[in-house]
Scaffold this motif. Sequence first.
Motif, mmCIF file in Angstrom:
data_model
loop_
_atom_site.group_PDB
_atom_site.id
_atom_site.type_symbol
_atom_site.label_atom_id
_atom_site.label_comp_id
_atom_site.label_asym_id
_atom_site.label_seq_id
_atom_site.Cartn_x
_atom_site.Cartn_y
_atom_site.Cartn_z
ATOM 1 N N VAL A 289 0.841 -1.203 0.000
ATOM 2 C CA VAL A 289 0.000 0.000 0.000
ATOM 3 C C VAL A 289 0.873 1.248 0.000
ATOM 4 C CG1 VAL A 289 -1.646 1.348 1.368
ATOM 5 C CG2 VAL A 289 -1.977 -1.118 1.093
ATOM 6 N N LEU A 290 1.898 1.260 0.814
ATOM 7 C CA LEU A 290 2.798 2.403 0.874
ATOM 8 C C LEU A 290 3.444 2.654 -0.485
ATOM 9 C CD1 LEU A 290 4.370 4.571 2.484
ATOM 10 C CD2 LEU A 290 6.025 2.782 3.084
ATOM 11 N N ILE A 303 3.959 10.805 1.848
ATOM 12 C CA ILE A 303 3.364 9.481 2.022
ATOM 13 C C ILE A 303 4.387 8.624 2.745
ATOM 14 C CG2 ILE A 303 2.092 7.628 0.901
ATOM 15 C CD1 ILE A 303 1.054 10.419 0.140
ATOM 16 N N VAL A 304 4.093 8.282 3.988
ATOM 17 C CA VAL A 304 5.089 7.584 4.801
ATOM 18 C C VAL A 304 4.423 6.451 5.580
ATOM 19 C CG1 VAL A 304 6.456 9.702 5.071
ATOM 20 C CG2 VAL A 304 4.800 9.073 6.835
ATOM 21 N N GLU A 308 7.784 5.666 10.099
ATOM 22 C CA GLU A 308 8.524 6.862 9.699
ATOM 23 C C GLU A 308 7.882 8.116 10.269
ATOM 24 O OE1 GLU A 308 10.284 9.140 5.747
ATOM 25 O OE2 GLU A 308 9.310 7.185 5.535
ATOM 26 N N ALA A 309 6.546 8.167 10.295
ATOM 27 C CA ALA A 309 5.860 9.315 10.885
ATOM 28 C C ALA A 309 6.230 9.467 12.357
ATOM 29 C CB ALA A 309 4.348 9.171 10.735
ATOM 30 N N GLY A 327 -2.964 4.796 11.627
ATOM 31 C CA GLY A 327 -2.915 3.942 10.446
ATOM 32 C C GLY A 327 -1.498 3.529 10.091
ATOM 33 N N GLU A 328 -1.377 2.386 9.423
ATOM 34 C CA GLU A 328 -0.050 1.886 9.050
ATOM 35 C C GLU A 328 0.618 2.745 7.979
ATOM 36 O OE1 GLU A 328 -2.229 -1.948 10.322
ATOM 37 O OE2 GLU A 328 -2.742 -0.054 9.331
ATOM 38 N N VAL A 329 -0.198 3.470 7.199
ATOM 39 C CA VAL A 329 0.320 4.373 6.168
ATOM 40 C C VAL A 329 -0.345 5.735 6.353
ATOM 41 C CG1 VAL A 329 0.463 4.852 3.682
ATOM 42 C CG2 VAL A 329 0.759 2.508 4.517
#
Length: 377
Positions: A289-290, A303-304, A308-309, A327-329
């Motif tokens: 998805v990423l 988009i991380v 990373e966020a 969320g994971e992304v």
Amino acid sequence: MVPAPVVPSYDGHGLAGVLPSVLASLGVGTGPVELPPARRAVVVLVDGLGLELLRQRKGHAPYLRSLLAEARDLTAGFPSTTATSMGTFGTGLPPGAHGLTGYQVEIPGEGRLFNELSWEDGPNPERWQPEQTVLQRSASAGIATTMVAPGYFDGSGLTRAALRGAMFRGSEDLGGRVAAALAAVRSAPRALVYLYWGDLDRTGHVHGCESWQWGDELEHIDRELRRLGEQLPADCSLSVVADHGMVDIPLEARTDVAHDAELRDGVRLVGGEMRALQLYCEPGAAETVLATWQARLGEQGWIVSREEALTRGWFGPVHERVLPRIGEVIAAFHAPIGVVDSRVMRPVILGLIGQHGSMTSAEQSVPLLHLPAAGSD
């Protein structure tokens, strides 16, 4: 070239520092921003009054303009949305600690989104956000502490989560709220009054923040805040702050995940909002998805991965109980675009012009305007 995001501060340069600093000016605890001492204080939060917008439209606001020279430029926090900002403002903590991490977030273990602004069908607010609020600290210190807002805020989920601890006075119009704030601050020798006004944000959503209607509403706010400032007791300070800024996003600049199979693939739930999405992925699908979202939208946003966020400090330090809510992304945009999911976003939200949530300076930068107490009353 992708510009750098305005990464929020969660100290004296951010919204988290406002109420603790005002409380410290009243002699309770310490705050990251040194404000002149006062016996009483009124704090006004104007929803949607970004610093860039105020500077651009200052001709509509002569009273606020008179305070701009000494204004502090604060960051709202991420995402730059009301529910999250209210958590940050009300607790003095970053989103990773208070846990109000977005407009729509997944309740861990339940596989469904809930709206942290409306709190409809949401979890128990005190369990969802168990940290002490600044208003609770104020009341515990013997300061008469009052919240002035529309009546439906009294006992609402967001109020209980982020702003519990104050006596409540309800009024539906700004003139009535100014009168209620003045009455509350005059009623005790030591007082803290928090006043909320949301119509500027509402006007920006419906008509756009560049509209004449937005300017008219700013003029209305400016007149009432002048009246408030001129009628305060001499030993009372006035602080004006906001929860986020705003940008206008054309309807044609929006992508609907519900009708885009490539962006939808591997995504279990689309949380957040159109300028700051949180993607809850199917098991094992987060990396794919990423990569897909970066390939499609990476030149228009940041988009991380969730990891990373967190490393970049977007949410501040994140407690273990809060981590599954994110969320994971993460997809936040700097370009004037939005991504929506019409399966989980209400039609009225999909049609709004003014938007916020991301880490552009227009969305992140908010003012702290401060009028010190004149002296002993």
